[in-house]
Design a protein around this motif. Structure first.
Motif, short mmCIF file in Angstrom:
data_model
loop_
_atom_site.label_atom_id
_atom_site.label_comp_id
_atom_site.label_asym_id
_atom_site.label_seq_id
_atom_site.Cartn_x
_atom_site.Cartn_y
_atom_site.Cartn_z
N ILE A 35 7.18 1.79 -9.75
CA ILE A 35 8.26 0.92 -10.24
C ILE A 35 7.70 -0.29 -10.98
CG2 ILE A 35 10.05 -0.70 -9.48
CD1 ILE A 35 10.86 1.24 -7.39
N ALA B 94 7.30 0.03 -14.71
CA ALA B 94 8.43 0.48 -15.52
C ALA B 94 9.10 -0.68 -16.24
CB ALA B 94 9.45 1.19 -14.63
N ASP C 242 12.38 -0.41 -17.27
CA ASP C 242 13.77 -0.39 -16.83
C ASP C 242 13.87 0.28 -15.47
OD1 ASP C 242 15.57 -1.02 -19.44
OD2 ASP C 242 13.78 0.12 -20.00
N VAL C 243 14.59 -0.35 -14.56
CA VAL C 243 14.81 0.21 -13.24
C VAL C 243 16.28 0.04 -12.90
CG1 VAL C 243 14.20 0.13 -10.80
CG2 VAL C 243 12.47 -0.40 -12.51
N ARG D 175 15.49 -5.18 -16.58
CA ARG D 175 14.69 -4.77 -17.73
C ARG D 175 13.62 -5.82 -17.98
NH1 ARG D 175 14.52 -1.33 -21.90
NH2 ARG D 175 13.88 -2.03 -23.96
N THR E 225 14.17 9.39 -18.87
CA THR E 225 14.44 8.82 -17.56
C THR E 225 14.06 9.84 -16.48
OG1 THR E 225 16.72 9.67 -17.47
CG2 THR E 225 16.39 7.47 -18.40
N THR F 287 16.35 5.05 -10.49
CA THR F 287 16.08 5.58 -11.83
C THR F 287 15.08 4.71 -12.55
OG1 THR F 287 18.30 6.51 -12.01
CG2 THR F 287 17.09 6.20 -14.06
N LEU F 288 14.11 5.33 -13.20
CA LEU F 288 13.21 4.66 -14.12
C LEU F 288 13.56 5.10 -15.52
CD1 LEU F 288 9.71 4.97 -12.37
CD2 LEU F 288 11.49 3.25 -12.05
#
Length: 363
Positions: free
Chosen positions: A18, A21, A23-24, A72, A337, A348-349
């Protein structure tokens, strides 16, 4: 037991990346794992914006229709995000931090923000609250070169400059879906959603002196205000149809902002050109869904048709045992994603539902 152990291992490994990343998203919306595809999938979310309000027709028992939170951090680490993003009412931007942003990230544009939504519904009715706050920076060529050369505050480039933009909004959403009478073997429904929107916009910049010594300047589009705000009302329409009983095909059409909210802001770009910040343009989205054997599903959507920023989204979602699942998707604008689900919660990534600067700023 073997399935449970495999799912647990997958979740552990997935959570470990995570921090890398951009965006999570964490919440109950399983379509996020399919890059936001799933407008036509009846079992992947019931009406929470920006999903299809026609799905509310199939929801008769009281339930949580949406509970999602996302962040983000594109161009910076997630550990930096909490110190950089401001609240919705400030447009997501902290003008006092622009000098530090220029020194730390002046060699590239960055985006940073938060997103959240929650919804409750029963008997075809839904009430939801959602909001985003997104900031971005645009360094000029002189600043980028200075930052790449070490950002020496004792040797600043007199022509360097960083523009910072912020956009935030929150909305109260009221939706209603109703079944439509059709021939035997086909389910059909229509829905409407009314959104009361409060939006905020900010633009500030820093020059060479401010990058070194602090302070910032309002953009020419701000007048005498640090933050601009507007109110508006939007209306979305949705339609859904199911064909077949066993592993059915599903189809959907959604017109977002058939009534556009009056929340446009006149903006000035870093080069001094005039533009408009308005993420609520009228658009058409079309979706197709397939229900797979074993409880899985696949979707193919084309969203935001008519805005000049349409996107193709596709994805699959499959169960892993009784309480776990995995999903993957691709959006032509947001990229790939991947997601895991456990006991109704999906992690979700990747960019979903357009939570990125291109949704808010077109320059």
């Amino acid at each position: 037991m073997r399935r449970f152990q495999s799912a647990g291992t997958f979740v552990f490994v997935f959570a470990g990346v995570i921090a890398r990343a951009d965006d999570v998203t964490l919440g109950t919306n399983r379509s996020s794992g399919m890059a936001g595809a799933g407008l036509a999938l009846r079992g992947r979310g019931d009406g929470g914006y920006p999903r299809n309000p026609a799905m509310l027709a199939y929801m008769q028992k009281f339930r949580l229709t949406n509970l999602d939170f996302g962040w983000r951090a594109d161009g910076m680490s997630l550990s930096d995000l909490g110190d950089r993003v401001s609240g919705i009412s400030k447009g997501g931007l902290k003008p006092e931090d622009l000098g530090q942003l220029a020194r730390d990230f002046g060699d590239r544009p960055v985006e940073f923000g938060l997103s959240g939504r929650v919804g409750l519904g029963t008997s075809g009715l839904n009430f939801g609250v959602d909001g985003d706050a997104l900031g971005m920076t645009r360094p000029n060529a002189e600043l980028q070169q200075w930052a790449k050369n070490g950002a020496d505050v004792n040797n600043p480039d007199p022509n360097m400059r960083l523009d910072g933009y912020g956009y935030g909004f929150y909305a109260l959403d009221f939706g209603y879906g109703r079944p439509l009478t059709t021939r035997e073997g086909t389910d059909m429904a229509a829905g409407v959603q009314v959104r009361f929107i409060k939006s905020y916009y900010a633009h500030h910049f820093v020059d060479a002196n401010q990058i070194v010594n602090g302070g910032s300047t309002r953009g020419g589009d701000m007048g005498a205000e640090d933050v601009l705000s507007k109110n508006g009302v939007a209306v979305d329409l949705g339609w859904h149809m199911t064909v077949g009983k066993e592993n059915p095909f599903e189809f959907a059409a959604v017109v977002n902002n058939v009534v556009e909210p009056d929340v446009r802001f006149d903006a000035t770009t870093p080069t001094g050109a005039s533009d408009t910040v308005f993420p609520f343009r009228r658009s058409l989205s079309l979706g197709t869904g397939w229900n797979l054997k074993g409880g899985g599903a696949a979707a193919l959507d084309v969203v935001d048709i008519g805005t000049g920023y349409s996107e193709l989204r596709t994805g699959v979602d499959v169960p892993i045992g009784q309480h776990f699942g995995a999903a993957a998707g691709y959006g032509s604008r947001g990229g790939f994603t991947a997601a895991v689900s456990a006991y109704g919660v999906t992690l979700t990534l990747g960019s979903t539902n357009g939570f990125r600067a291109g949704t808010f700023f077109r320059f």
